[in-house]
Enzyme design. Structure first.
Site, PDB file in Angstrom:
ATOM      1  N   ASP A  47       3.716   1.233  -0.846  1.00 57.92           N
ATOM      2  CA  ASP A  47       5.034   1.020  -1.455  1.00 57.92           C
ATOM      3  C   ASP A  47       5.096  -0.354  -2.123  1.00 57.92           C
ATOM      4  OD1 ASP A  47       5.174  -0.506   0.831  1.00 57.92           O
ATOM      5  OD2 ASP A  47       7.113   0.265   1.498  1.00 57.92           O
ATOM      6  N   SER A  48       3.976  -1.109  -2.069  1.00 61.88           N
ATOM      7  CA  SER A  48       3.833  -2.300  -2.906  1.00 61.88           C
ATOM      8  C   SER A  48       3.902  -1.900  -4.380  1.00 61.88           C
ATOM      9  CB  SER A  48       2.509  -3.001  -2.600  1.00 61.88           C
ATOM     10  OG  SER A  48       1.444  -2.078  -2.627  1.00 61.88           O
ATOM     11  N   ASP A  86       2.243   5.946   1.373  1.00 58.82           N
ATOM     12  CA  ASP A  86       3.207   5.150   2.130  1.00 58.82           C
ATOM     13  C   ASP A  86       4.574   5.836   2.103  1.00 58.82           C
ATOM     14  OD1 ASP A  86       3.316   2.856   3.603  1.00 58.82           O
ATOM     15  OD2 ASP A  86       3.224   1.483   1.884  1.00 58.82           O
ATOM     16  N   LYS A 116       1.697   6.825   5.798  1.00 56.62           N
ATOM     17  CA  LYS A 116       1.812   5.577   6.569  1.00 56.62           C
ATOM     18  C   LYS A 116       3.282   5.291   6.834  1.00 56.62           C
ATOM     19  CE  LYS A 116       0.814   1.341   4.799  1.00 56.62           C
ATOM     20  NZ  LYS A 116       2.136   0.664   4.919  1.00 56.62           N
ATOM     21  N   GLU A 185      -0.500  -6.419   9.632  1.00 59.85           N
ATOM     22  CA  GLU A 185      -0.237  -7.305   8.488  1.00 59.85           C
ATOM     23  C   GLU A 185       0.393  -8.611   8.957  1.00 59.85           C
ATOM     24  OE1 GLU A 185       1.798  -5.499   5.186  1.00 59.85           O
ATOM     25  OE2 GLU A 185       2.062  -7.427   4.155  1.00 59.85           O
TER      26      GLU A 185
HETATM   27  O1  KIV Z   1       2.363  -1.186   0.415  1.00 64.80           O
HETATM   28  C1  KIV Z   1       1.227  -1.643   0.610  1.00 64.80           C
HETATM   29  O2  KIV Z   1       0.480  -1.942  -0.314  1.00 64.80           O
HETATM   30  C2  KIV Z   1       0.809  -1.816   1.986  1.00 64.80           C
HETATM   31  C3  KIV Z   1      -0.473  -2.519   2.256  1.00 64.80           C
HETATM   32  C4  KIV Z   1      -0.459  -3.901   1.775  1.00 64.80           C
HETATM   33  C5  KIV Z   1      -0.875  -2.420   3.673  1.00 64.80           C
HETATM   34  O3  KIV Z   1       1.496  -1.404   2.867  1.00 64.80           O
END
Ligand code: KIV
Length: 268
Positions: A47-48, A86, A116, A185
């Site tokens: 979700d980044s 995610d 995730k 994290e």
């Molecule tokens: O959203 C994301 O990119 C993440 C990773 C950095 C673990 O959750």
């Protein structure tokens, strides 16, 4: 011969295997192709996406529809690596039925192998429900960006003895519930090492030191695809933004000088 596709059991079986697992985010065809050509074990449609692709300030803004749009692209482009999607904020906070439906959309529409979910003990009922629907779950503990308001910013977590104990308990509870891996994290290296030693599933670190069973990074950070500073834990292996800008400058100069296109680049 083509390498076999990574599966959830094969990924999980790499716990303590010696060679760390390599996980990288991907959001579209180009990032998926680059990550797979680079030999990663797992693609994470993180979700980044919110920050590095869509320009939002926090991951709280990205929606299920936006995540799916990108996860589908990665699903179409992926050939070999495990694909984890995610669950965005509010896609699993409104009850287990909603959570299972949203997780299933990633599996059906985007061909994801797993989802995730951020959070510890309080997420166990939802994680159990997703697992009951036969969808593998990756956990995520420590500096969980969807909790940025509750945490009061992006701060390293688990520094006090109490916080470290709670995180270790959360990790054990997630592993016992059946997640196949846990992202750790933004926590001290010593705590990540302890969690790694005490749970039976792989830990995947980001800003959690070298003792995890694997590492994950955001592809934009690794490749230097965006201007501006990056967190302390990022090592930049390329300067893609600067190289891209330079390439575009050269092309623009050629266009302005009528040096592009040439004879070879034109149809006779
Ligand atoms: O959203 C994301 O990119 C993440 C990773 C950095 C673990 O959750």
């Amino acid at each position: 011969m083509n390498e076999p596709r990574m599966t959830v059991p094969a990924f999980r079986a790499r716990k303590g295997a010696g060679t760390p697992l390599v996980v990288l985010t991907a959001y579209d065809v180009a990032t998926t192709a680059a990550a797979e050509a680079g030999g990663v074990d797992c693609l994470l449609v993180g979700d980044s996406l919110a920050n590095v692709v869509l320009g939002y300030d926090t991951t709280l803004s990205v929606t299920m529809e936006e995540m799916l749009h990108h996860a589908r692209a990665v699903g179409r482009a992926r050939t070999r690596a495990l694909l984890v999607a995610d669950m965005p904020w509010l896609s699993y906070h409104l009850g287990w039925k909603d959570a299972v439906k949203n997780a299933a959309r990633f599996v059906r529409d985007a061909k994801a192998d797993a989802v995730k979910v951020e959070g510890g003990a309080k997420r166990l009922p939802v994680i159990r429900a997703i697992l009951d629907a036969e969808i593998p779950v990756m956990g995520h503990l420590g500096l969980t960006p969807q909790s940025v308001l509750a945490m009061g910013g992006y701060k390293v977590q688990g520094r006090s003895e109490d916080a470290a104990r709670l995180l270790l308990e959360d990790a054990k509870a997630l592993a016992e519930t059946g997640v196949f891996a846990i992202v750790l994290e933004g926590i001290p290296e010593s705590l990540a090492a302890r969690v790694t030693d005490e749970i039976a599933v792989p830990t995947i670190g980001i800003g959690a030191g070298a003792r995890c069973d694997g590492q994950v990074l955001v592809i934009h950070d690794l490749l230097g695809m965006l201007p501006g500073p990056v967190p302390k834990f990022v090592r930049r292996y390329a300067r893609a933004q600067e190289e891209s800008a330079e390439a575009i400058r050269r092309w623009a100069a050629d266009v302005r000088a009528r040096a592009y296109p040439g004879k070879d680049e034109s149809y006779g």
